[in-house]
Write an enzyme that holds these catalytic residues in place. Structure first.
Site, PDB file in Angstrom:
ATOM      1  N   LYS A  38     -13.020  -6.389 -37.364  1.00 59.17           N
ATOM      2  CA  LYS A  38     -13.382  -7.336 -36.308  1.00 59.17           C
ATOM      3  C   LYS A  38     -14.615  -8.122 -36.738  1.00 59.17           C
ATOM      4  O   LYS A  38     -15.640  -7.541 -37.094  1.00 59.17           O
ATOM      5  CB  LYS A  38     -13.665  -6.617 -34.989  1.00 59.17           C
ATOM      6  N   ASP A  65     -13.337 -12.182 -32.912  1.00 58.19           N
ATOM      7  CA  ASP A  65     -13.640 -11.952 -31.506  1.00 58.19           C
ATOM      8  C   ASP A  65     -14.777 -12.868 -31.050  1.00 58.19           C
ATOM      9  O   ASP A  65     -15.945 -12.477 -31.051  1.00 58.19           O
ATOM     10  CB  ASP A  65     -14.018 -10.484 -31.305  1.00 58.19           C
ATOM     11  N   LYS A  67     -14.421 -14.757 -28.009  1.00 57.46           N
ATOM     12  CA  LYS A  67     -14.370 -14.789 -26.544  1.00 57.46           C
ATOM     13  C   LYS A  67     -14.572 -16.208 -25.985  1.00 57.46           C
ATOM     14  O   LYS A  67     -15.478 -16.462 -25.192  1.00 57.46           O
ATOM     15  CB  LYS A  67     -15.419 -13.840 -25.954  1.00 57.46           C
ATOM     16  N   PHE A  69     -14.662 -19.476 -23.862  1.00 61.00           N
ATOM     17  CA  PHE A  69     -14.726 -19.641 -22.412  1.00 61.00           C
ATOM     18  C   PHE A  69     -15.321 -21.021 -22.144  1.00 61.00           C
ATOM     19  O   PHE A  69     -16.527 -21.221 -22.210  1.00 61.00           O
ATOM     20  CB  PHE A  69     -15.614 -18.548 -21.822  1.00 61.00           C
ATOM     21  N   ASP A  70     -14.456 -22.012 -21.849  1.00 57.24           N
ATOM     22  CA  ASP A  70     -14.917 -23.380 -21.623  1.00 57.24           C
ATOM     23  C   ASP A  70     -13.793 -24.125 -20.915  1.00 57.24           C
ATOM     24  O   ASP A  70     -12.781 -23.523 -20.538  1.00 57.24           O
ATOM     25  CB  ASP A  70     -15.284 -24.047 -22.954  1.00 57.24           C
ATOM     26  N   PRO A  72     -10.421 -26.289 -20.481  1.00 58.36           N
ATOM     27  CA  PRO A  72      -9.200 -26.130 -21.282  1.00 58.36           C
ATOM     28  C   PRO A  72      -9.148 -26.995 -22.532  1.00 58.36           C
ATOM     29  O   PRO A  72      -8.758 -26.501 -23.609  1.00 58.36           O
ATOM     30  CB  PRO A  72      -8.092 -26.503 -20.295  1.00 58.36           C
ATOM     31  N   HIS A  73      -9.522 -28.262 -22.452  1.00 54.12           N
ATOM     32  CA  HIS A  73      -9.435 -29.142 -23.624  1.00 54.12           C
ATOM     33  C   HIS A  73     -10.319 -28.639 -24.764  1.00 54.12           C
ATOM     34  O   HIS A  73      -9.886 -28.606 -25.924  1.00 54.12           O
ATOM     35  CB  HIS A  73      -9.839 -30.566 -23.245  1.00 54.12           C
ATOM     36  N   THR A  74     -11.533 -28.249 -24.440  1.00 51.56           N
ATOM     37  CA  THR A  74     -12.459 -27.767 -25.466  1.00 51.56           C
ATOM     38  C   THR A  74     -11.926 -26.494 -26.118  1.00 51.56           C
ATOM     39  O   THR A  74     -11.977 -26.331 -27.342  1.00 51.56           O
ATOM     40  CB  THR A  74     -13.847 -27.501 -24.852  1.00 51.56           C
ATOM     41  N   THR A 129     -16.701  -3.646 -21.655  1.00 50.25           N
ATOM     42  CA  THR A 129     -16.894  -2.208 -21.480  1.00 50.25           C
ATOM     43  C   THR A 129     -18.342  -1.852 -21.156  1.00 50.25           C
ATOM     44  O   THR A 129     -18.635  -0.710 -20.820  1.00 50.25           O
ATOM     45  CB  THR A 129     -16.430  -1.433 -22.727  1.00 50.25           C
ATOM     46  N   GLN A 200     -22.319   1.191 -24.180  1.00 54.70           N
ATOM     47  CA  GLN A 200     -21.001   1.167 -23.554  1.00 54.70           C
ATOM     48  C   GLN A 200     -21.013   2.034 -22.295  1.00 54.70           C
ATOM     49  O   GLN A 200     -21.503   3.167 -22.318  1.00 54.70           O
ATOM     50  CB  GLN A 200     -19.937   1.713 -24.529  1.00 54.70           C
ATOM     51  N   GLY A 220     -17.137   0.438 -33.907  1.00 57.24           N
ATOM     52  CA  GLY A 220     -18.172  -0.218 -34.700  1.00 57.24           C
ATOM     53  C   GLY A 220     -19.202   0.731 -35.226  1.00 57.24           C
ATOM     54  O   GLY A 220     -19.029   1.364 -36.259  1.00 57.24           O
ATOM     55  N   ARG A 221     -20.312   0.862 -34.497  1.00 64.58           N
ATOM     56  CA  ARG A 221     -21.476   1.600 -34.977  1.00 64.58           C
ATOM     57  C   ARG A 221     -21.213   3.044 -35.407  1.00 64.58           C
ATOM     58  O   ARG A 221     -21.823   3.497 -36.383  1.00 64.58           O
ATOM     59  CB  ARG A 221     -22.588   1.547 -33.913  1.00 64.58           C
TER      60      ARG A 221
END
Length: 243
Positions: A38, A65, A67, A69-70, A72-74, A129, A200, A220-221
């Site tokens: 990832k 990853d 994420k 979030f803007d 729709p066109h962007t 999470t 988490q 991850g960690r």
């Protein structure tokens, strides 16, 4: 190295601040082409698309990853760029709504087609999470219980053309009951019982997540910061592969 069930991957979160540290980590593996990794915001914002190309040259499968979030066109135009990178999975926030997720799907398809590459799987981020029920109620002002909120967002993602969602393991049973087992449930917040939960709030072991319907898990960690990353990775594989 233990054999991984490749169609149900463990995704190693490469949360490093530099490409040199990523290479240092990956060089420890005899065959990095067996890995799914990832790439998150920290690494991508430091190194850009070039790090995706470098890791892809090693044969790794890549979960990018970011994420998105803007409007729709962007999001659609951004996803066109990501679709041309050759990644295998990428993410969009479900809270952006149906029009945004549909635009993300269109952008990914267009970008991949232009580049002559397979279309990446689009995963909708439900609730992080790190979000607890208290935060959901008092900061997001959502009065639904966490499991109902996640199921509602996942249903919207499925309706919008996403291939799956990012969810904690604690909502898996509700999700598989409501949406079926063909949807891809990718689960971060995975910890063995002896590992620290860190930041988490909603965690589970690999075996528990798999038994409850996880398609893939993200770790991850506990692996990347281990004194022996190979041994840590194999410990997670062993638990993930339990029947």
């Amino acid at each position: 190295m233990l054999e991984v069930v490749m169609n149900k991957p463990i995704m190693i979160a490469l949360d490093f601040p530099s490409v040199s540290q990523v290479n240092q980590f990956l060089n420890q593996f005899e065959d990095p082409s067996q890995l799914t990794v990832k790439i998150g915001m920290e690494l991508f914002y430091q190194a850009g698309p070039e790090v995706v190309k470098q890791i892809k040259q090693r044969g790794c499968k890549i979960f990018l990853d970011l994420k998105l979030f803007d409007i729709p066109h962007t999001v659609e135009k951004a996803m066109e760029q990501l679709g041309a990178l050759g990644v295998d999975y990428t993410t969009v926030h479900t809270l952006g709504g149906q029009a945004m997720m549909e635009a993300a799907k269109r952008g990914l398809k267009a970008g991949a087609e232009k580049a002559g590459l397979p279309e990446p799987h689009l995963l909708g981020v439900t609730e992080l999470t790190s979000i607890s029920q208290t935060v959901l109620e008092n900061e997001q002002n959502c009065k639904l219980p966490m499991n109902e909120q996640v199921v509602a967002l996942a249903k919207l993602a499925q309706k919008s053309g996403c291939d799956g969602v990012i969810t904690s393991a604690l909502e898996l049973k509700d999700l598989t009951s409501a949406l079926g087992t063909d949807f891809e449930y990718v689960v971060p917040g995975i910890r063995m019982q002896q590992d620290a939960a860190g930041d988490q709030s909603r965690v589970a072991t690999p075996a528990t997540a798999k038994a409850d319907g996880a398609f893939a898990i993200v770790v991850g960690r506990p692996i990347t910061q281990s004194q022996n990353p190979i041994a840590a990775y194999e410990r997670y594989i062993k638990d993930w592969n339990l029947k």
